[in-house]
Write a protein that holds these residues in place. Structure first.
Motif, mmCIF file in Angstrom:
data_model
loop_
_atom_site.group_PDB
_atom_site.id
_atom_site.type_symbol
_atom_site.label_atom_id
_atom_site.label_comp_id
_atom_site.label_asym_id
_atom_site.label_seq_id
_atom_site.Cartn_x
_atom_site.Cartn_y
_atom_site.Cartn_z
ATOM 1 N N ALA A 11 0.872 -1.179 0.000
ATOM 2 C CA ALA A 11 0.000 0.000 0.000
ATOM 3 C C ALA A 11 0.904 1.222 0.000
ATOM 4 C CB ALA A 11 -0.885 -0.009 1.242
ATOM 5 N N ILE A 18 5.352 4.123 2.223
ATOM 6 C CA ILE A 18 4.721 2.891 2.739
ATOM 7 C C ILE A 18 4.799 2.789 4.257
ATOM 8 C CG2 ILE A 18 5.170 1.573 0.621
ATOM 9 C CD1 ILE A 18 7.402 0.122 2.388
ATOM 10 N N GLY A 24 5.801 1.053 11.386
ATOM 11 C CA GLY A 24 4.340 1.139 11.365
ATOM 12 C C GLY A 24 3.847 1.847 10.118
ATOM 13 N N ARG A 49 12.787 -8.467 8.279
ATOM 14 C CA ARG A 49 12.738 -8.787 9.708
ATOM 15 C C ARG A 49 11.971 -7.717 10.498
ATOM 16 N NH1 ARG A 49 14.785 -6.297 13.856
ATOM 17 N NH2 ARG A 49 16.601 -5.779 12.597
ATOM 18 N N ARG A 50 12.101 -6.448 10.111
ATOM 19 C CA ARG A 50 11.384 -5.387 10.856
ATOM 20 C C ARG A 50 9.877 -5.496 10.656
ATOM 21 N NH1 ARG A 50 13.761 0.395 9.760
ATOM 22 N NH2 ARG A 50 11.907 0.867 10.989
ATOM 23 N N THR A 51 9.450 -5.674 9.410
ATOM 24 C CA THR A 51 8.011 -5.807 9.134
ATOM 25 C C THR A 51 7.461 -7.051 9.830
ATOM 26 O OG1 THR A 51 8.205 -4.646 7.033
ATOM 27 C CG2 THR A 51 6.311 -6.111 7.269
ATOM 28 N N GLU A 54 6.885 -6.330 13.401
ATOM 29 C CA GLU A 54 5.703 -5.464 13.572
ATOM 30 C C GLU A 54 4.410 -6.265 13.464
ATOM 31 O OE1 GLU A 54 5.454 -2.230 10.737
ATOM 32 O OE2 GLU A 54 7.306 -1.338 11.466
ATOM 33 N N LEU A 67 13.397 -12.306 5.947
ATOM 34 C CA LEU A 67 14.702 -11.923 5.421
ATOM 35 C C LEU A 67 15.505 -11.203 6.511
ATOM 36 C CD1 LEU A 67 15.898 -12.326 2.596
ATOM 37 C CD2 LEU A 67 15.252 -9.967 2.073
ATOM 38 N N THR A 68 16.691 -11.713 6.784
ATOM 39 C CA THR A 68 17.561 -11.136 7.810
ATOM 40 C C THR A 68 19.008 -11.426 7.438
ATOM 41 O OG1 THR A 68 18.170 -11.216 10.157
ATOM 42 C CG2 THR A 68 17.305 -13.249 9.239
ATOM 43 N N ARG A 69 19.905 -10.546 7.859
ATOM 44 C CA ARG A 69 21.337 -10.834 7.657
ATOM 45 C C ARG A 69 21.914 -11.571 8.861
ATOM 46 N NH1 ARG A 69 20.491 -5.798 5.217
ATOM 47 N NH2 ARG A 69 20.753 -5.972 2.961
ATOM 48 N N CYS A 102 5.883 -9.054 1.039
ATOM 49 C CA CYS A 102 5.060 -8.127 1.828
ATOM 50 C C CYS A 102 5.867 -6.961 2.393
ATOM 51 C CB CYS A 102 4.403 -8.878 2.989
ATOM 52 S SG CYS A 102 3.373 -10.246 2.460
ATOM 53 N N GLY A 104 9.321 -4.804 4.158
ATOM 54 C CA GLY A 104 9.207 -3.384 3.847
ATOM 55 C C GLY A 104 10.055 -2.915 2.682
ATOM 56 N N ALA A 105 10.457 -1.661 2.786
ATOM 57 C CA ALA A 105 11.045 -0.956 1.660
ATOM 58 C C ALA A 105 12.251 -1.696 1.069
ATOM 59 C CB ALA A 105 11.446 0.446 2.113
ATOM 60 N N SER A 106 13.150 -2.142 1.921
ATOM 61 C CA SER A 106 14.379 -2.768 1.419
ATOM 62 C C SER A 106 14.081 -4.109 0.746
ATOM 63 C CB SER A 106 15.378 -2.945 2.563
ATOM 64 O OG SER A 106 14.729 -3.502 3.684
ATOM 65 N N TYR A 108 11.114 -4.879 -0.782
ATOM 66 C CA TYR A 108 10.484 -4.588 -2.077
ATOM 67 C C TYR A 108 11.565 -4.278 -3.120
ATOM 68 C CZ TYR A 108 5.849 -3.970 0.163
ATOM 69 O OH TYR A 108 4.663 -4.146 0.833
HETATM 70 N N1 LIG Z 1 2.516 -0.023 3.214
HETATM 71 C C1 LIG Z 1 2.902 -1.279 3.072
HETATM 72 O O1 LIG Z 1 2.380 -2.002 2.222
HETATM 73 C C2 LIG Z 1 3.989 -1.813 3.955
HETATM 74 C C3 LIG Z 1 4.352 -3.163 3.872
HETATM 75 C C4 LIG Z 1 5.380 -3.634 4.692
HETATM 76 C C5 LIG Z 1 6.040 -2.772 5.550
HETATM 77 N N2 LIG Z 1 5.656 -1.479 5.580
HETATM 78 C C6 LIG Z 1 6.364 -0.522 6.451
HETATM 79 O O2 LIG Z 1 7.722 -0.466 6.027
HETATM 80 C C7 LIG Z 1 8.532 -0.143 7.159
HETATM 81 C C8 LIG Z 1 9.604 -1.218 7.334
HETATM 82 O O3 LIG Z 1 10.451 -1.241 6.174
HETATM 83 P P1 LIG Z 1 12.021 -1.361 6.324
HETATM 84 O O4 LIG Z 1 12.608 -1.294 4.971
HETATM 85 O O5 LIG Z 1 12.447 -0.367 7.359
HETATM 86 O O6 LIG Z 1 12.207 -2.779 7.018
HETATM 87 P P2 LIG Z 1 12.000 -4.287 6.478
HETATM 88 O O7 LIG Z 1 12.290 -4.349 5.002
HETATM 89 O O8 LIG Z 1 10.718 -4.818 6.935
HETATM 90 O O9 LIG Z 1 13.113 -5.037 7.316
HETATM 91 C C9 LIG Z 1 14.450 -4.648 7.193
HETATM 92 C C10 LIG Z 1 15.314 -5.799 7.634
HETATM 93 O O10 LIG Z 1 15.161 -6.895 6.741
HETATM 94 C C11 LIG Z 1 16.408 -7.525 6.536
HETATM 95 N N3 LIG Z 1 16.784 -7.339 5.137
HETATM 96 C C12 LIG Z 1 16.344 -6.368 4.296
HETATM 97 N N4 LIG Z 1 16.878 -6.517 3.076
HETATM 98 C C13 LIG Z 1 17.664 -7.624 3.135
HETATM 99 C C14 LIG Z 1 18.470 -8.305 2.181
HETATM 100 N N5 LIG Z 1 18.576 -7.865 0.912
HETATM 101 N N6 LIG Z 1 19.146 -9.396 2.586
HETATM 102 C C15 LIG Z 1 19.055 -9.849 3.870
HETATM 103 N N7 LIG Z 1 18.306 -9.235 4.817
HETATM 104 C C16 LIG Z 1 17.617 -8.140 4.449
HETATM 105 C C17 LIG Z 1 17.374 -6.879 7.521
HETATM 106 O O11 LIG Z 1 17.170 -7.580 8.742
HETATM 107 P P3 LIG Z 1 18.278 -7.714 9.924
HETATM 108 O O12 LIG Z 1 18.386 -6.338 10.512
HETATM 109 O O13 LIG Z 1 17.677 -8.714 10.855
HETATM 110 O O14 LIG Z 1 19.540 -8.196 9.244
HETATM 111 C C18 LIG Z 1 16.799 -5.474 7.627
HETATM 112 O O15 LIG Z 1 17.178 -4.795 8.807
HETATM 113 C C19 LIG Z 1 7.611 -0.094 8.369
HETATM 114 O O16 LIG Z 1 7.218 1.251 8.586
HETATM 115 C C20 LIG Z 1 6.425 -0.917 7.891
HETATM 116 O O17 LIG Z 1 5.230 -0.606 8.572
HETATM 117 C C21 LIG Z 1 4.656 -0.996 4.819
#
Ligand SMILES: NC(=O)c1ccc[n+]([C@@H]2O[C@H](COP(=O)([O-])OP(=O)(O)OC[C@H]3O[C@@H](n4cnc5c(N)ncnc54)[C@H](OP(=O)(O)O)[C@@H]3O)[C@@H](O)[C@H]2O)c1
Length: 181
Positions: A11, A18, A24, A49-51, A54, A67-69, A102, A104-106, A108
């Motif tokens: 979304a 997002i 959140g 891992r963050r999503t 949450e 997904l986590t490192r 699903c 988050g940003a990284s 996607y």
């Molecule tokens: N609107 C929507 O549809 C939607 C959907 C989902 C999330 N969100 C929002 O997005 C935000 C979170 O996004 P985010 O980007 O900060 O966090 P994220 O993608 O949920 O999680 C980040 C963590 O994922 C792991 N990771 C990410 N890329 C990786 C890769 N290429 N290889 C290995 N591990 C990887 C790492 O975990 P480790 O630190 O454990 O290594 C990293 O710290 C929140 O605000 C959430 O509410 C929105």
């Protein structure tokens, strides 16, 4: 790809936001939550891992791949994966007909080259979030399968449009190893 479809669901607001800096979602939209629940029910999911953290408590009938490192991370529900390639291979080996990415940003961003379909909810607002959905139109061509708009109402403060897109030709960025799966 042995027939396993990879879909990304997200979304995003007009500015592709997002999520907020603190984590959140920047909005409360029950219609989109229902849409997410209906689409993901019973499926294999890929989450950062963050999503995942949450969404504790969400995974009743899903198989989350997280997904986590961190090599020592053990998710309470589902399994850890350390690269998108590994998660895709894992879902395939588990016999999943579809893997739903699903966020988050990284995640996607890392998974976009793998995606066959996108299910995007365009929120008709500028919510000011910081995490962003990647520019899916740069280097990728999509056809629109569906586009359904819902106006704001008593429960949903913003209008939203549910859009389904299918990739028109394989991404030049798609990792070639996947063709061997
Ligand atoms: N609107 C929507 O549809 C939607 C959907 C989902 C999330 N969100 C929002 O997005 C935000 C979170 O996004 P985010 O980007 O900060 O966090 P994220 O993608 O949920 O999680 C980040 C963590 O994922 C792991 N990771 C990410 N890329 C990786 C890769 N290429 N290889 C290995 N591990 C990887 C790492 O975990 P480790 O630190 O454990 O290594 C990293 O710290 C929140 O605000 C959430 O509410 C929105």
């Amino acid at each position: 790809m042995g027939g396993m479809k990879i879909t990304m669901i997200a979304a995003l607001d007009r500015d592709r936001a997002i999520g907020t800096a603190q984590g959140g979602l920047p909005w409360r939209l029950p219609r989109d939550v229902s849409h997410f629940r209906a689409y993901t029910q019973g499926k294999h999911l890929l989450l950062g891992r963050r999503t995942y953290e949450e969404m504790t408590g969400w995974f009743t009938d899903h198989t989350p791949l997280v997904l986590t490192r961190r090599r020592d991370y053990v998710p309470p529900v589902g399994r850890a994966a350390h690269t998108v390639d590994e998660a895709v291979a894992e879902a395939f080996e588990l016999g999943a007909p579809e893997l739903v990415v699903c966020g988050g940003a990284s995640v996607y961003l890392a998974a976009l080259p793998y995606a066959d379909e996108l299910r995007l909810t365009w929120i008709d607002a500028d919510c000011g979030g910081t995490a962003r959905f990647p520019d899916h139109e740069a280097d990728h061509d999509w056809e629109t399968l569906e586009s359904v708009r819902h106006e704001a109402d008593a429960e949903n403060a913003h209008a939203m449009t549910f859009v389904a897109l299918r990739r028109l030709r394989p991404s030049s960025l798609r990792p070639s190893r996947l063709h061997l799966l």
